[in-house]
Design a protein around this motif. Structure first.
Motif, PDB file in Angstrom:
ATOM      1  N   ASP A   1       0.154  -6.008  -6.980  1.00 21.42           N
ATOM      2  CA  ASP A   1       1.286  -6.554  -6.238  1.00 21.42           C
ATOM      3  C   ASP A   1       1.263  -6.153  -4.769  1.00 21.42           C
ATOM      4  O   ASP A   1       1.912  -6.771  -3.938  1.00 21.42           O
ATOM      5  CB  ASP A   1       2.596  -6.049  -6.853  1.00 21.42           C
ATOM      6  N   ASP A   2       0.535  -5.081  -4.459  1.00 24.64           N
ATOM      7  CA  ASP A   2       0.514  -4.618  -3.081  1.00 24.64           C
ATOM      8  C   ASP A   2      -0.507  -5.376  -2.230  1.00 24.64           C
ATOM      9  O   ASP A   2      -0.563  -5.189  -1.018  1.00 24.64           O
ATOM     10  CB  ASP A   2       0.174  -3.119  -3.029  1.00 24.64           C
ATOM     11  N   ALA A   3      -1.330  -6.195  -2.872  1.00 22.10           N
ATOM     12  CA  ALA A   3      -2.338  -6.939  -2.110  1.00 22.10           C
ATOM     13  C   ALA A   3      -1.633  -7.826  -1.083  1.00 22.10           C
ATOM     14  O   ALA A   3      -0.545  -8.347  -1.334  1.00 22.10           O
ATOM     15  CB  ALA A   3      -3.171  -7.790  -3.054  1.00 22.10           C
ATOM     16  N   GLU A   4      -2.267  -7.944   0.078  1.00 21.55           N
ATOM     17  CA  GLU A   4      -1.660  -8.770   1.126  1.00 21.55           C
ATOM     18  C   GLU A   4      -2.372 -10.105   1.263  1.00 21.55           C
ATOM     19  O   GLU A   4      -3.574 -10.200   1.046  1.00 21.55           O
ATOM     20  CB  GLU A   4      -1.742  -8.038   2.471  1.00 21.55           C
ATOM     21  N   ILE A   5      -1.616 -11.077   1.640  1.00 20.61           N
ATOM     22  CA  ILE A   5      -2.189 -12.395   1.901  1.00 20.61           C
ATOM     23  C   ILE A   5      -2.168 -12.617   3.415  1.00 20.61           C
ATOM     24  O   ILE A   5      -1.131 -12.388   4.052  1.00 20.61           O
ATOM     25  CB  ILE A   5      -1.339 -13.491   1.230  1.00 20.61           C
ATOM     26  N   ASP A   6      -3.281 -13.044   3.941  1.00 21.97           N
ATOM     27  CA  ASP A   6      -3.283 -13.426   5.349  1.00 21.97           C
ATOM     28  C   ASP A   6      -2.925 -14.910   5.406  1.00 21.97           C
ATOM     29  O   ASP A   6      -3.774 -15.766   5.174  1.00 21.97           O
ATOM     30  CB  ASP A   6      -4.667 -13.149   5.962  1.00 21.97           C
TER      31      ASP A   6
ATOM     32  N   LEU B   1      -9.365 -12.537  -3.339  1.00 17.60           N
ATOM     33  CA  LEU B   1      -8.076 -11.862  -3.447  1.00 17.60           C
ATOM     34  C   LEU B   1      -8.063 -10.954  -4.681  1.00 17.60           C
ATOM     35  O   LEU B   1      -7.622  -9.803  -4.626  1.00 17.60           O
ATOM     36  CB  LEU B   1      -6.990 -12.938  -3.569  1.00 17.60           C
TER      37      LEU B   1
ATOM     38  N   ALA C   1      -2.730  -2.282  -0.134  1.00 12.07           N
ATOM     39  CA  ALA C   1      -2.612  -3.260   0.943  1.00 12.07           C
ATOM     40  C   ALA C   1      -3.604  -2.946   2.051  1.00 12.07           C
ATOM     41  O   ALA C   1      -3.898  -1.785   2.298  1.00 12.07           O
ATOM     42  CB  ALA C   1      -1.200  -3.221   1.504  1.00 12.07           C
ATOM     43  N   ARG C   2      -4.091  -4.003   2.711  1.00  8.65           N
ATOM     44  CA  ARG C   2      -5.005  -3.756   3.830  1.00  8.65           C
ATOM     45  C   ARG C   2      -4.214  -3.290   5.017  1.00  8.65           C
ATOM     46  O   ARG C   2      -3.099  -3.742   5.228  1.00  8.65           O
ATOM     47  CB  ARG C   2      -5.771  -5.039   4.175  1.00  8.65           C
TER      48      ARG C   2
END
Lengths: 82, 1063
Positions: free
Chosen positions: A46-51, A71, A81-82
């Motif tokens: 859930d912490d992954a970020e979308i650009d 992703l 997260a990045r």
């Protein structure tokens, strides 16, 4: 790690017509909101970020699958997260 | 990021959360619109009515518990932040419960929406939401209504919110799951805020923002319904009009999107942009739109204000096809925003640096909101989601696109102060036409997306008309002569003529002209001195079916010679003004014993030729025929209530078409035309006295003369009890309380504002009197008279809806025959009337921009080209420039107009040839030889480079700024040198002028025009000189060289007893 077939199956839930990798997203009935729902489903964390600025480059189902795989991989490897 | 959310210990102060840039921006604009609840938004959820009320209420409390965004409260110090409040107890939820009979259900919903939608939220203490439920007693119907402040929820929030509501209503979200979701969501919320703040600060983003801002500054402001008096600040009151597409239309729209590979958002952006371009009369518009900017995966289950509102630049080329516009141009523009969604609105605003003096959105006045983030299923607990208006308008115009029952619902929300309901209806019609055409045929040009507005509006008139015996002015006057031969017709200081005398003399003149070979359709120059001579000559010429060409003695000989040659005039009645063209005095013609010819019978005979300024450097001669003038006269007699008691002041120069209106309609009704002689036209105080003494009932002045006249009347306490109609035209009429008070003190008098170019004569009017409660400062030009068609044609080539700027085309019974001996220019400006059913009909393209207000009145807005009006004179700047270019060494010349109202003046910039200089004195002489006084530049400056704006157009605004600088320098230089005066008289006169012109001092040898003198203030000042020194000042000599030295010389000459006063 999701396989290409897994991704096709997930995409089919949002697409309004049949598609191949070459099908343009809008022709398949996939709008930006569907892409994001797919991203939520695919991401391992859930912490992954979308650009969001990259969404504009996704033109075909193939592009989408590539993006979703990345992703999923990033989330799985870094788990942050990045 | 170390912030954690305190949820376990309710006694602890909740942590401060860093809010998003968008939230900060919204809090700022919220502060700028206090008391209006502009950012309150309403949502209506129609739900399964079988669900018990307690379940619904519990579900609402659950949604608030699991959506941290709903529980935000905001603080400003030490920096803007939010805190999360604990979930409310179910009985503490702000909730209004309403039950109603089914037949009143919708009304009850509306009432409750108004009730919960209007009160402002206390964002510091919260909550920033409130609910209501509406249930029907007798039929199963139930709705949940929610009002929230926009700063807690964006449009994308609706999806997560409805999913939670659906879960809670259907029993899937209870017990421990609530707590689990709450903790996960609060964690995700904090992470999303941190991610948002991190991305906003990068250098790469800053650079892209600056580049984008530079392009945005090139986009012209979008001004919908640009009516004068448009308020700068808004109260944010709004209303909505809506169109629900049919299933077939919705399907066709989907098919168009598929075919062009675009999203509905691109489609609506493109169509909306085109609509705005039409209604705003621009070719590039900014459409604001919320762009989804959530960054973390977890945030997609969150409500919150994570959007970024960005401007989509829609370029509209009217000749482009719909397919190319939507599929390429707009798609690229939207993609550009999507690729730059990390540039925040507030950063972009900071880089664009727009004018912030209004409380409106600084970047765009139009917004598009796609409300399609949630598509309910009919079997679920939530059946339908709507986002109704709350009576406010955040933008000048807002378009919401919402899928409702499988069809698009398009709603336009408009600012009531800027856009009248009828104008909003026009916008909706354009939207409907454009969507329907676009989905039907993508090969259409963008201009073809729209249709003509109602033609009925174009042919609507004020209805005034009267009876005339035929079209020929001769017949009108002859009929009066038979009826009342002894009634006074003309009064001038030398003579009075009754109708019998007038007609007899005119017949003799006709005989004299016929004897000299003048016949039907000839053009006869007219340069008579007195009003009696002028009018008898006009009638004599018209009896023959010939046309008169007014010639004024003050004009440069070169110009007079051109007018005569161009008009094909072989004879002048009156003074010999042009070498080589024979002139015959009126008295000689009137003494003719030749047989009187029969009156002409051609109903299309020309009446006059009058010249107007021409952009090619040469004046154009307008030949006007009997029919349009008869139509005008029929209107005027009725509209200005003219009869045998009418006494009309003859004020206008004969070369102005207004003189026709003063003379012939008066004679057609048996009234009296009264000369203004011996008063100079520009001495308004003396004119006022003459108006009072001659007891005229009708006066027609240039619009710029109205204020000085009223001021003089007020200052002197002059009453004009005989005055009934005070007409003005020539320039935009601006009225103020002083003018209004004059008409209040003269309740019998009506102010009539007339409009019409020489090519059609007066065609529209607007009247004001003591009865009117509102006097618009910028007075409309009103509506046409009968049989005049006023077509307002917008940028798409269609008849413009109300509130849309267009060029005024004038058809029906008003266009002149054309330009005399100039078929090419005639064909360019007098074109076939494509809006008429009559195949031979012609309309004149005025080049004037106008708009129809919500009452259907035309409002003049300006020119499409560089034609200007200076103190009532119509001037093509190109004509001045063309003359300047004839002078050696002038490579480029640009004339500009500086100042407003009576203080308007013309200036000229000249760019010399390379390695050359321009002899300014020689240039002045050339201009004086070719142009009448009112067209001559007051100042001339050489310049190395003429500034241009982006598309290579001459930037006249930049030139004006340069002029201001040069004039200030010149004034400073003058002030530094103490002028030398030869005697006290010169010094006194210079001081007098310095006071009038509000300058420090005046050099005795510099033309007073250069200090801002113009005909009106010259005449009032000369009157003062006359009074102070007791000598008349010969005007012609003063104007030949209007300096203090010359004036002093004239005063001295006037004082010297032995000297003959100059004439």
């Amino acid at each position: 790690m999701k396989t290409a077939a897994d991704l096709d199956e997930m995409i089919a839930k949002y697409a309004s017509v049949g598609f191949t990798d070459a099908t343009p997203l809008l022709e398949a009935g996939l709008e930006s909101l569907s892409l994001l729902r797919l991203a939520v489903e695919t991401a391992a964390d859930d912490d992954a970020e979308i650009d969001a600025t990259r969404l504009v480059d996704l033109r075909t189902v193939g592009d989408l699958k590539q993006w979703l795989s990345e992703l999923a991989a990033v989330g799985a490897e870094r788990g942050d997260a990045r | 990021m170390t912030t954690t959310v305190q949820t376990a210990d309710p006694a602890a102060e909740p942590a401060r959360l860093p809010i998003t840039e968008s939230q900060k921006g919204l809090l700022v604009v919220n502060e700028r619109s206090p008391g209006h609840a502009v950012y309150n938004q309403l949502v209506r959820f129609d739900i399964d009515p079988a669900i018990p009320a307690e379940t619904v209420e519990r579900a609402l409390a659950t949604v608030v518990a699991v959506q941290p965004a709903m529980r935000q409260v905001f603080g400003m110090l030490p920096e803007m932040h939010a805190r999360l409040t604990p979930p409310p107890a179910p009985d503490a939820l702000p909730l209004d419960r309403v039950t109603t009979p089914a037949r009143d259900f919708e009304e009850a919903v509306d009432t409750v929406l108004r009730r919960i939608g209007r009160p402002e939220f206390d964002l510091a203490d919260g909550p920033a939401y409130r609910f209501a439920t509406v249930r029907s007693l007798d039929e199963p119907r139930a709705s949940i209504l929610m009002c929230d402040h926009h700063v807690i929820l964006d449009g994308v929030s609706m999806g997560p919110l409805v999913r939670d509501l659906e879960d809670a209503l259907s029993g899937r979200l209870t017990g421990d799951e609530i707590q689990r979701r709450r903790i996960a969501r609060e964690k995700a919320f904090v992470k999303e805020l941190a991610a948002q703040n991190r991305s906003a600060g990068s250098d790469r983003v800053a650079e892209r923002s600056r580049e984008w801002a530079a392009r945005l500054r090139e986009v012209p402001p979008l001004v919908l319904a640009p009516l004068p008096g448009r308020p700068r600040q808004t109260e944010f009151t709004g209303d909505r009009v809506a169109w629900h597409l049919s299933e077939a239309e919705t399907a066709a729209l989907a098919e168009t999107c598929r075919r062009l590979e675009i999203s509905p958002f691109v489609f609506f952006s493109g169509i909306y942009g085109t609509l705005l371009a039409r209604h705003g009369n621009v070719t590039s518009v900014l459409v604001g739109s919320p762009f989804m900017a959530r960054r973390t995966i977890g945030a997609f289950d969150l409500g919150g204000f994570f959007v970024n509102t960005l401007p989509v630049t829609v370029e509209v080329e009217w000749g482009r096809t719909v397919d190319e516009h939507l599929g390429k141009v707009v798609r690229d523009a939207v993609d550009f925003c999507r690729a730059n969604v990390d540039v925040t609105f507030s950063r972009l605003v900071a880089d664009v640096r727009p004018d912030r003096s209004s409380n409106r959105n600084p970047m765009f006045s139009a917004m598009l909101a796609m409300q399609d983030t949630f598509a309910p299923e009919s079997a679920g607990a939530v059946r339908r989601v709507l986002e109704p208006g709350n009576g406010t308008a955040k933008f000048d115009l807002w378009l919401g696109a919402t899928p409702v029952d499988g069809r698009w619902l398009l709603e336009l929300e408009y600012d009531r102060q800027l856009i009248a309901p009828v104008i909003a209806d026009g916008l909706l019609t354009s939207l409907r036409d454009a969507v329907r055409t676009a989905v039907r045929d993508g090969s259409r040009r963008l201009a073809e997306l729209f249709h003509d507005a109602s033609t009925a509006v174009s042919v609507r008139s004020d209805g005034w008309t009267s009876h005339l015996p035929g079209n020929s002015p001769w017949e009108w006057v002859a009929a009066v002569g038979r009826r009342q031969p002894e009634a006074p017709a003309i009064e001038d200081p030398h003579r009075r003529l009754d109708y019998r005398q007038l007609l007899i003399e005119a017949e003799r003149i006709a005989a004299g002209l016929a004897a000299r070979g003048v016949g039907a359709r000839a053009v006869v120059g007219l340069a008579a001195t007195t009003l009696c001579d002028t009018v008898t000559a006009i009638l004599g010429i018209l009896r023959l079916g010939a046309a008169y060409l007014p010639l004024e003695p003050g004009q440069p000989a070169e110009r007079l010679a051109y007018l005569v040659r161009r008009a094909g005039c072989d004879l002048i009645v009156g003074d010999a003004l042009v070498a080589d063209v024979p002139a015959v005095p009126v008295a000689d013609l009137a003494a003719s014993t030749a047989p009187v010819p029969e009156p002409g019978t051609d109903p299309d005979a020309p009446v006059y030729v009058m010249f107007t300024s021409g952009s090619t450097g040469r004046p154009k001669g307008v030949q006007m025929g009997q029919r349009p003038l008869a139509n005008l006269t029929r209107w005027q007699i009725a509209a200005l209530d003219m009869d045998a008691e009418t006494r009309f002041l003859q004020y206008a120069p004969l070369g102005f078409d207004v003189s026709f209106q003063e003379i012939l309609p008066t004679l057609a009704t048996g009234g009296t035309v009264v000369s203004r002689d011996p008063i100079d036209r520009r001495m308004l105080t003396a004119i006022l006295t003459r108006i009072a003494q001659t007891e005229v009932t009708h006066v027609y002045l240039p619009a710029t003369a109205l204020r000085p006249l009223v001021q003089a009347a007020t200052a002197r306490g002059t009453r004009l009890p005989a005055l009934r109609y005070l007409c003005v035209s020539g320039e935009q009429l601006l009225v103020d309380d002083e003018i209004r008070d004059f008409f209040r003190a003269h309740p019998h008098a009506t102010l009539v504002n007339l409009y019409g170019p020489t090519e059609t004569h007066a065609v529209t009017s607007y009247r004001l009197s003591y009865r009117d409660p509102v006097w618009p400062t910028h007075v409309p030009i009103g509506v046409p008279y009968p049989r005049v068609h006023a077509y307002l044609v917008d940028a798409t080539g269609h008849l413009a809806p109300p509130g849309v700027v267009g060029e005024l085309f004038l058809g029906g019974e008003c266009p002149a025959d054309g330009y005399v001996n100039d078929p090419e220019t005639t064909a360019a400006r007098f074109v076939p009337d494509r809006f008429s059913n009559d195949p031979g009909a012609v309309m004149y393209c005025t080049g004037d921009l106008a708009v129809r207000d919500d009452r259907g009145d035309l409002v003049f807005l300006g020119r499409m080209d560089t034609q200007v009006k200076v103190r009532g004179y119509r001037i093509e700047l190109g004509e001045i420039e063309a003359v300047a270019l004839q002078v050696d060494g002038v490579r480029q010349a640009v004339a500009v107009v500086r100042g407003a109202g009576a203080d308007r003046e013309i200036g000229l910039f000249v760019r010399p040839d390379p390695a050359s200089t321009v002899d300014i004195e020689q240039l002045r002489q050339r201009l004086a030889a070719a142009l009448p006084v009112y067209m001559r530049p007051v100042w001339i400056f050489p310049i190395d480079l003429i500034p241009t704006s982006a598309p290579g157009k001459t930037d006249r605004d930049a030139l004006l700024r340069i002029a201001e600088g040069r004039l200030a320098e010149q004034q400073a230089a003058d002030a530094a040198v103490e002028p030398e005066y030869v005697d006290d008289l010169e010094r006194d006169l210079a001081m007098l002028w310095a006071r009038v012109l509000e300058v420090e001092q005046i050099s005795p040898d510099r033309p007073l025009m250069e200090y801002g003198a113009h005909s009106l203030n010259i005449f009032t000042t000369l009157a003062e000189v006359q009074e102070r020194y007791g000598v008349p000042v010969p005007l012609a000599e003063f104007f030949a060289a209007p300096t203090v030295t010359v004036l002093a010389g004239l005063v001295r000459a006037g004082r010297a007893p032995a000297t003959e006063p100059a004439r």
